[in-house]
Motif scaffolding. Structure first.
Motif, PDB file in Angstrom:
ATOM      1  N   GLN A  63      68.998  68.319  47.611  1.00  0.00           N
ATOM      2  CA  GLN A  63      67.840  68.833  48.768  1.00  0.00           C
ATOM      3  C   GLN A  63      66.372  68.702  48.082  1.00  0.00           C
ATOM      4  OE1 GLN A  63      68.337  72.311  51.050  1.00  0.00           O
ATOM      5  NE2 GLN A  63      66.318  73.044  50.663  1.00  0.00           N
ATOM      6  N   ASN A  69      63.564  66.412  49.637  1.00  0.00           N
ATOM      7  CA  ASN A  69      62.224  66.960  49.897  1.00  0.00           C
ATOM      8  C   ASN A  69      61.114  66.286  49.365  1.00  0.00           C
ATOM      9  OD1 ASN A  69      63.273  69.072  51.482  1.00  0.00           O
ATOM     10  ND2 ASN A  69      63.480  70.660  49.738  1.00  0.00           N
ATOM     11  N   ASP A  70      61.257  65.739  48.079  1.00  0.00           N
ATOM     12  CA  ASP A  70      60.318  64.823  47.419  1.00  0.00           C
ATOM     13  C   ASP A  70      59.827  63.602  48.419  1.00  0.00           C
ATOM     14  OD1 ASP A  70      60.248  66.509  45.427  1.00  0.00           O
ATOM     15  OD2 ASP A  70      61.556  65.330  44.125  1.00  0.00           O
ATOM     16  N   LEU A  83      60.498  63.656  51.810  1.00  0.00           N
ATOM     17  CA  LEU A  83      59.851  64.371  52.922  1.00  0.00           C
ATOM     18  C   LEU A  83      58.401  64.677  52.794  1.00  0.00           C
ATOM     19  CD1 LEU A  83      62.848  66.258  54.404  1.00  0.00           C
ATOM     20  CD2 LEU A  83      62.179  64.003  55.055  1.00  0.00           C
ATOM     21  N   LYS A  84      57.929  65.008  51.971  1.00  0.00           N
ATOM     22  CA  LYS A  84      56.684  65.544  51.468  1.00  0.00           C
ATOM     23  C   LYS A  84      55.777  64.409  51.031  1.00  0.00           C
ATOM     24  CE  LYS A  84      58.366  69.757  49.272  1.00  0.00           C
ATOM     25  NZ  LYS A  84      58.336  70.723  47.801  1.00  0.00           N
ATOM     26  N   LYS A 144      61.705  74.529  57.130  1.00  0.00           N
ATOM     27  CA  LYS A 144      61.585  73.997  55.707  1.00  0.00           C
ATOM     28  C   LYS A 144      62.454  74.144  54.686  1.00  0.00           C
ATOM     29  CE  LYS A 144      56.242  74.799  56.466  1.00  0.00           C
ATOM     30  NZ  LYS A 144      55.168  75.384  55.782  1.00  0.00           N
ATOM     31  N   THR A 145      63.200  75.068  55.018  1.00  0.00           N
ATOM     32  CA  THR A 145      64.159  75.336  53.876  1.00  0.00           C
ATOM     33  C   THR A 145      65.690  74.644  54.191  1.00  0.00           C
ATOM     34  OG1 THR A 145      65.069  77.093  55.218  1.00  0.00           O
ATOM     35  CG2 THR A 145      63.580  77.865  53.712  1.00  0.00           C
ATOM     36  N   TRP A 161      66.629  70.623  55.134  1.00  0.00           N
ATOM     37  CA  TRP A 161      66.240  69.218  55.289  1.00  0.00           C
ATOM     38  C   TRP A 161      66.791  68.715  56.296  1.00  0.00           C
ATOM     39  CZ3 TRP A 161      68.968  65.024  55.603  1.00  0.00           C
ATOM     40  CH2 TRP A 161      70.180  65.078  55.039  1.00  0.00           C
TER      41      TRP A 161
END
Length: 627
Positions: free
Chosen positions: A256, A260-261, A263-264, A316-317, A319
């Protein structure tokens, strides 16, 4: 004998016979009633004790209620004695109510509800519904019995693994849940040990004290192999401070963080933000929601009778909620576009803000297979009843070498996302050094007959893992009775050993093609590693060397634990080593799954539950196999 009327006009006489001393006897329950030339007492008896009997009281009517004005057929129950609710049946009903309370996570006070009391009075008129206090006492007894059964099961387990995670209830009380995993008769078992309240600060020392206390309480000292936990610093330090077991980070959390890296990233972040605003518009506008449903019904196939789908908002928590949002937007694209272009529903200013460009829709479509492969990897490693830790590195290398490979005709946004996630995942997971890598996961892969070839690793890492496994094998001390079996097994060991398997095997059919793709690129020979003539002299080597020459098993046809159970006589020491590492789960998801049950147990209607009763209800709900 009772003085009977000359003509038995009332239908109640279908269920009574005359007796001595002006009394009548009910044919259904054999109860005697006084008869004073009136059928009132008899009719009241039927209405109160025999609810399935319908007495109309009209001339010529007999039996149960039916249709039409003619005579009706008498029920067979009129000639069968009514079942009595004796003490045994009463105890059984009370026990089933307790099990229903735990299984369905019902509030303890539901037994005092008027609706439940009315239902039970109809089903079993003679049964007295217990109070909440009685149900609580029975549940406490069931909990104690369940714990005794679990402790007896742990006595037969040589090795266990635990997972731990913390959560906060709606009443802002902190809890930590600990689950246990072990091998029993060739199958992986999972249960919830306890859910304890954390009243002090969540420091590494306090968390370590709670873990140590739980292990001592359940008598699992010197049996715990590893603890799987999230990547929180306090939890990592708590496990490292104990030095009693291996500290294994949750692969799902690691994956995750890597996703997230990606998706950001700037472009992906803006796209997710635009999609989130679009979904929020439909969630907050009743007019837009109704219009969307109408457009969905107009655009669907005539034979489709399923209800219209609602749009899904990302979280947000989690993905994978981004994948769910993209999938729903993609499937309902034209209905959404039609609503946004309708000026009677959506204002022009709102439409300009909410509408997605063609590039956005193309990016969403291109991202779906990428995110779906990542979700498949997470799902494959989040199981509780099958071996998962040995799949960590095969799946990781499959993601890096195939699913996150940016080669091909892809948009720049998808390429950048793949590169970012691959770089982050490689930095966090790639085993450049055995001590820095997930040693437990690598040893589990070596002990998994599906992946023992380790073709997903470099030649140097393959050698390091095998040497590490050899060290663990030689220092392993078996009990005396197992050593005797070892000697007998060695004398009757198979002399014929197959060469290394040339075809790759994976955790599930969906991953077979993925692992096979990178296996062909990274295959190293075991015979080259051990030297020439190894196959001819295999009968003179120990069981570890014979294991390396054993053929791999098909991943989608056989469970590795079942394989080890069948090969226990041939590989007595290695089978114990396999149970030690293969019982470790790949993620802490088992502990996290408790949160959903806890959210239903600890709610606003039950905010006064004590931590002891929270632990009791969660354990009874999750450990149903032990009671």
């Amino acid at each position: 004998m009772a003085t009977l009327p000359r003509k038995k006009i009332s239908t109640v006489w279908q269920y009574f016979d005359a007796a001595d001393d002006n009394k009548v006897v009910c044919r259904l329950c054999k109860q005697k009633l006084a008869y004073n030339h009136s059928t009132g007492a008899m009719r009241n008896h039927i209405h109160s004790r025999h609810l399935d009997v319908d007495l109309q009281g009209e001339d010529g009517e007999t039996g149960l209620s039916g249709h039409g004005g003619g005579p009706r057929q008498t029920s067979m129950r009129a000639f069968v004695p009514t079942r009595r609710c004796d003490a045994h049946r009463t105890a059984k009903i009370t026990q089933l109510i307790c099990e229903m309370t735990a299984c369905d996570m019902l509030p303890l006070s539901f037994v005092e509800g008027k609706g439940f009391d009315k239902l039970m009075h109809y089903i079993e008129p003679e049964y007295t519904v217990p109070t909440r206090k009685t149900i609580t006492s029975r549940l406490e007894i069931n909990h104690r019995k369940m714990k005794e059964e679990m402790q007896r099961a742990f006595e037969g387990a040589e090795h266990v693994a635990i997972t731990s995670d913390g959560w906060t209830s709606i009443t802002t009380e902190s809890y930590m849940t600990i689950t246990c995993h072990y091998v029993d008769e060739g199958h992986l078992r999972c249960c919830v040990l306890q859910t304890c309240a954390l009243e002090e600060r969540h420091t590494a020392e306090n968390l370590a004290a709670h873990l140590r206390s739980a292990i001592c309480t359940w008598g699992l000292d010197n049996k715990v192999v590893a603890c799987v936990h999230d990547n929180a610093t306090n939890m990592v330090l708590a496990n490292e401070a104990l030095l009693a077991w291996e500290s294994v980070p949750c692969f799902a959390h690691t994956l995750q963080l890597a996703i997230n890296d990606g998706l950001k990233a700037n472009v992906m972040g803006r796209l997710i933000g635009a999609c989130t605003r679009l979904v929020s518009h439909f969630h907050h506008s009743t007019v837009a929601t109704v219009a969307l449903k109408k457009k969905q019904l107009q655009l669907r196939d005539p034979g489709d009778k399923s209800p219209p789908h609602k749009l899904i908002q990302s979280c947000k928590t989690r993905w994978n909620s981004v994948l769910d949002m993209f999938q729903r937007l993609h499937s309902e694209r034209w209905a959404i576009t039609a609503v946004l272009s309708d000026r009677t529903v959506t204002k022009l200013t709102d439409a300009r803000t909410l509408e997605l460009t063609d590039d956005n829709w193309h990016t969403i479509e291109s991202m779906l297979p990428v995110l779906d492969s990542l979700k498949t990897a997470t799902t494959a490693l989040s199981g509780e009843t099958y071996v998962s830790v040995s799949l960590v590195y095969p799946i990781t290398m499959s993601l890096l070498n195939r699913h996150l490979n940016s080669a091909g005709d892809l948009s720049k946004v998808v390429v950048d996302f793949k590169k970012t996630v691959a770089a982050s995942l490689e930095r966090r997971m790639c085993p450049k050094n055995l001590e820095r890598a997930g040693c437990v996961a690598l040893l589990a892969s070596a002990l998994d007959p599906r992946h023992k070839h380790l073709s997903f690793l470099s030649v140097e890492m393959q050698q390091a893992v095998r040497e590490k496994l050899a060290d663990q094998y030689h220092i392993l001390q078996l009990p005396a009775h197992v050593q005797e079996e070892d000697e007998e097994a060695s004398a009757s060991a198979d002399k014929d050993c197959d060469g290394p398997e040339e075809e790759d095997n994976t955790a599930s059919t969906s991953w077979a093609e993925s692992i096979q793709h990178q296996t062909k690129r990274k295959k190293s020979s075991l015979l080259d590693f051990f030297g020439d003539g190894y196959g001819e002299q295999a009968k003179d080597h120990d069981e570890l060397e014979r294991y390396w020459l054993e053929a791999c098993i098909p991943a989608d046809e056989e469970d590795p634990l079942v394989w080890w159970c069948e090969k226990e006589q041939s590989f007595p020491k290695l089978s114990h080593l396999a149970h030690r590492y293969l019982c470790v789960p790949a993620t802490s998801v088992p502990a996290e799954r408790v949160f959903s049950a806890a959210g239903l147990i600890v709610n606003r209607l039950r905010s006064r539950l004590t931590p002891e009763h929270v632990d009791m209800l969660i354990a009874l709900n999750k450990n149903s196999s032990f009671h």
